[in-house]
Design an enzyme around this catalytic site. Structure first.
Site, short mmCIF file in Angstrom:
data_model
loop_
_atom_site.label_atom_id
_atom_site.label_comp_id
_atom_site.label_asym_id
_atom_site.label_seq_id
_atom_site.Cartn_x
_atom_site.Cartn_y
_atom_site.Cartn_z
CB CYS A 85 37.55 -12.67 -66.00
SG CYS A 85 39.13 -11.86 -65.94
CD GLU A 129 37.98 -9.10 -68.71
OE1 GLU A 129 37.56 -10.14 -68.17
OE2 GLU A 129 38.82 -8.34 -68.22
P1 NDP Z 1 28.56 -6.42 -62.01
O1 NDP Z 1 28.33 -6.42 -63.45
O2 NDP Z 1 27.42 -6.45 -61.11
O3 NDP Z 1 29.44 -5.18 -61.59
C1 NDP Z 1 30.61 -4.80 -62.31
C2 NDP Z 1 30.87 -3.35 -62.05
O4 NDP Z 1 29.80 -2.58 -62.58
C3 NDP Z 1 30.94 -2.99 -60.58
O5 NDP Z 1 31.92 -1.99 -60.40
C4 NDP Z 1 29.56 -2.45 -60.31
O6 NDP Z 1 29.51 -1.57 -59.20
C5 NDP Z 1 29.30 -1.70 -61.58
N1 NDP Z 1 27.91 -1.40 -61.82
C6 NDP Z 1 26.84 -2.19 -61.62
N2 NDP Z 1 25.73 -1.54 -61.97
C7 NDP Z 1 26.10 -0.33 -62.41
C8 NDP Z 1 25.41 0.82 -62.89
N3 NDP Z 1 24.10 0.83 -63.00
N4 NDP Z 1 26.12 1.90 -63.24
C9 NDP Z 1 27.45 1.93 -63.13
N5 NDP Z 1 28.16 0.88 -62.65
C10 NDP Z 1 27.49 -0.23 -62.31
O7 NDP Z 1 29.53 -7.58 -61.75
P2 NDP Z 1 30.20 -8.06 -60.40
O8 NDP Z 1 31.57 -7.50 -60.36
O9 NDP Z 1 29.34 -7.84 -59.22
O10 NDP Z 1 30.24 -9.59 -60.74
C11 NDP Z 1 29.03 -10.26 -61.01
C12 NDP Z 1 29.28 -11.38 -61.98
O11 NDP Z 1 29.93 -10.89 -63.15
C13 NDP Z 1 30.20 -12.42 -61.47
O12 NDP Z 1 29.57 -13.31 -60.63
C14 NDP Z 1 30.68 -13.02 -62.75
O13 NDP Z 1 29.75 -13.96 -63.20
C15 NDP Z 1 30.75 -11.87 -63.70
N6 NDP Z 1 32.10 -11.34 -63.84
C16 NDP Z 1 32.76 -11.71 -64.94
C17 NDP Z 1 34.04 -11.27 -65.14
C18 NDP Z 1 34.74 -11.64 -66.38
O14 NDP Z 1 35.56 -10.89 -66.86
N7 NDP Z 1 34.50 -12.81 -66.94
C19 NDP Z 1 34.75 -10.42 -64.17
C20 NDP Z 1 33.95 -10.13 -63.03
C21 NDP Z 1 32.65 -10.55 -62.91
P3 NDP Z 1 28.91 -2.03 -57.80
O15 NDP Z 1 29.79 -3.11 -57.30
O16 NDP Z 1 28.97 -0.80 -56.99
O17 NDP Z 1 27.52 -2.51 -58.08
#
Ligand code: NDP
Length: 677
Positions: free
Chosen positions: A296, A257
């Site tokens: 989201c 998602e």
């Molecule tokens: P990210 O994609 O950066 O992170 C999402 C999750 O993935 C976090 O738990 C993060 O952990 C983890 N993650 C990142 N890199 C890795 C990796 N290499 N291996 C394993 N896990 C990893 O999204 P964010 O939550 O920081 O949000 C960033 C952007 O995503 C927002 O600004 C928005 O634009 C979008 N977003 C969209 C959503 C939707 O459903 N529409 C929901 C949430 C976000 P960690 O925090 O430790 O890096």
């Protein structure tokens, strides 16, 4: 305040942060409030889940898992104030925190209840209808779901630290799989506090869930086909993770998602003085400002008839100007901060991209903006953009500014509105505010394929409606294309992601043994006493009685017709009945057959069988002519405990004629008292 050292929960042990930990800052003050991250034994986590957690969960029936879920929900409900307090540090107002915390706990309650009402008290879930694979009924097919035998890895986003964990855990645990939860680091202190309560609660067996605060190291490289990944976050991270060569090589399911450019459309029928106009403005403002737009499902694109754009800009701006922004702990503050300085930077960058194609008509992109009562922190103003040439624009349909940012754009006619909705290339939700059902149907047909949920609202439903941005436990949450192509929740649909569907073929006895439910043609056992006189626990699957025969006369049919008023031609008009392609003359009423069947099989005494709660799957398969004799068999098909002092019993009822052919078949539902011991 002292800095929180976040812990991970690995194979039954808590592990603190180590030298590799990252700082986490308050969204409001910018101060370091926590540290998270440590090198963990990921293989030990997988072993714990695969060898301890998942087998223990698989040994529990759906009803036992559902009862544990409810116990967990009650436990968390009593302790949620702590989670509200911590949410302040993430910039969340009390209202924002309730969406996250109460929304998460509510999901546990809702799915627990739905599971108890609709799933068998078993570990096997039959799916769909029985398929007859032979004419004589000795070879059948059925689909079943059984639990996947590995571990579900949940990688969650920062914006819902509690709901994000619980909405995935509920279906996972109901499906009989253990989970490793990895919250986003920025708000992991809230998830960790909730997780600690879940361990203290003890409702689930050891190994059912583990927690990683910090990075996942080489965890994904160690997964195999029995495991799965459910990811929420950015499209970039989703792409990077789903392209992991181990996940691809081993066909590890990856549910995602991610970004979503959700739209809200004002119907062409709505005028400025209509109730729907105010409703639309309210929904847009709420979605822009709740959780500071970090949902989201928030409305990113506002699509309106060209002539309505000016009045909408005025009305939305007037409402936005009244939103007090600041420290969420302060009275009167309606919108808190973004979750982190990184998010603020990202939102301002994305807003600038949108600004290259659209004009800002409300708000400021001043990076120095501070909220009431604070000098620092990740505050941004709500920003409304206006794009008058949405067909030529790209960024407004592509850049997800994950904050209080929306773009309003005009449409010419409904087809144009639908084409703009679909320019999001796959969204979680779109809303339509209209009072015209024909508009609703055209939008559903034109936009359904690009959206996971369509939310329609008008004056009739506005009081009871749940809001554009609220994913509901019983409805699908997910969307095609850019939204990740995944699905979560949706009642028991979500549970099935954590189970494998298998087609099973065999004789009726084999199918009945596999599913734990009686199927026609399987062996029955003669009941020693009338089964209606038995308590719920004493009834055995396949236990059966037969009764009859009873001859059906012309007088019976005419009496029934006169008594009930059902004088349908097939029962009363010989000539017309003969002319019908279905009958050779007058026939007995189907309802008369049901009534006579009940008269043959009931046991009259007040007793363990408390009430008849309905019939399902009723079919009349062969006409019954005057003078024909019917017999009936009543067989225990399935039992569903309710935990309320009685249980639901599903009975297979077959009515046959003197040639042994089935003339009617159905499932009878009764409630039978439980034993008191
Ligand atoms: P990210 O994609 O950066 O992170 C999402 C999750 O993935 C976090 O738990 C993060 O952990 C983890 N993650 C990142 N890199 C890795 C990796 N290499 N291996 C394993 N896990 C990893 O999204 P964010 O939550 O920081 O949000 C960033 C952007 O995503 C927002 O600004 C928005 O634009 C979008 N977003 C969209 C959503 C939707 O459903 N529409 C929901 C949430 C976000 P960690 O925090 O430790 O890096």
């Amino acid at each position: 305040m002292s800095i929180m050292e976040l812990r991970s929960f690995v194979a039954g042990e808590w592990h603190g942060a180590d030298g590799s930990a990252r700082d986490i800052r308050s969204a409001v003050t910018g101060e370091v409030i926590a540290r998270a991250g440590a090198k963990l034994d990921y293989q030990a986590m997988l072993d714990e889940g695969r060898e301890r957690g998942s087998p223990s969960l698989r040994a529990m029936t759906f009803h036992e898992r559902a009862a544990a879920l409810k116990a967990l929900a009650l436990y968390l409900s009593e302790r949620k104030d702590r989670l509200y307090d911590l949410s302040l540090l993430a910039g969340s107002t009390r209202g924002d925190a309730m969406i996250d915390v109460d929304g998460g706990i509510g999901t546990l309650f809702a799915l627990s209840s739905k599971a108890r009402r609709t799933l068998p008290d078993d570990v096997v879930l039959p799916d769909g209808e029985l398929e007859m694979l032979s004419r004589d009924g000795t070879f059948l097919g059925h689909h079943i779901y059984t639990s996947r035998q590995g571990v579900a890895v949940h990688i969650n986003a920062f914006n819902f630290p509690v709901w994000g964990m619980l909405e995935k855990l509920a279906p996972t645990l109901l499906g009989g799989m253990s989970a490793i939860v990895k919250p986003a680091t920025a708000t992991a202190y809230i998830t960790e506090a909730c997780f600690q309560m879940m361990i203290e609660c003890g409702a689930f067996p050891d190994g059912s869930f583990q927690l990683i605060t910090g990075g996942t190291g080489d965890l994904l490289d160690r997964l195999d086909a029995s495991d799965l990944v459910s990811f929420t976050g950015s499209a970039e991270t989703a792409l990077m993770l789903r392209s992991n060569s181990n996940l691809m090589a081993r066909s590890v399911p990856f549910i995602a998602e991610q970004d979503s450019l959700n739209a809200s459309v004002l119907g062409p029928d709505v005028t400025t003085d209509a109730l729907e106009f105010d409703l639309f403005v309210k929904e847009v403002v709420r979605e822009m400002t709740a959780k500071a737009g970090q949902k989201c499902t928030a409305i990113r694109r506002v699509i309106a008839p060209a002539g309505m754009v000016d009045p909408l800009v005025d009305a939305i701006s007037a409402k936005l100007s009244k939103i007090a922004i600041g420290d969420p702990a302060l009275e009167g503050v309606r919108m808190g901060a973004l979750a982190s300085a990184d998010q603020k930077k990202d939102v301002l960058e994305k807003a600038a991209m949108i600004g290259s194609e659209a004009k800002r008509v409300f708000g400021t992109d001043d990076p120095e903006l501070h909220g009431d009562g604070v000098e620092n922190g990740a505050f941004v103003s709500p920003m409304l953009y206006r794009c008058d040439s949405p067909d030529a624009a790209n960024k407004v349909h592509e850049a997800e500014a994950f904050g209080p940012v929306s773009t309003i754009m005009p449409y010419r006619d409904l087809d144009h509105a639908v084409s703009l909705m679909n320019r999001g290339k796959g969204s979680l939700v779109a809303s339509l505010i209209t009072h015209d059902p024909t508009v609703a149907r055209r939008v559903a047909i034109g936009a359904g394929a690009w959206h996971g949920r369509l939310y329609m609202n008008d004056r009739d439903s506005m009081k009871a409606s749940t809001g554009h941005g609220s994913p509901l436990p019983l409805l699908v949450h997910g969307g095609p294309g850019r939204a990740g192509g995944g699905e979560e929740l949706g009642g028991m649909r979500g549970v099935k992601h954590y189970m494998q569907r298998t087609a099973v073929q065999g004789s009726p006895d084999m199918i009945a043994a596999v599913t734990g439910q009686y199927v026609p043609g399987a062996a029955k056992t003669d009941a020693d006493v009338h089964p209606f006189a038995k308590k719920f626990e004493d009834l055995r699957i396949g236990e059966s009685i037969t009764a009859g025969p009873r001859t059906i006369t012309k007088e019976d049919v005419e009496h029934f017709a006169e008594f009930t008023g059902d004088t349908f031609y097939a029962h009363m008009n010989e000539e017309a009945a003969k002319a019908s392609p279905f009958f050779d003359g007058r026939v007995a009423h189907g309802y008369l057959l049901l009534a006579f069947a009940a008269g043959l099989f009931v046991h009259p005494d007040p007793g363990p069988t408390l009430a008849n709660t309905g019939l399902s799957d009723l079919r009349f398969t062969k006409p019954v002519y005057f003078g024909e004799a019917i017999s009936v068999s009543l067989t225990v098909k399935e039992k569903r405990p309710t935990g309320k002092g009685y249980g639901e019993v599903l009975w297979h009822v077959g009515i046959t004629d003197s040639e042994g052919d089935q003339v009617a078949g159905y499932t009878l539902h009764t409630m039978n008292a439980s034993r008191e011991d």
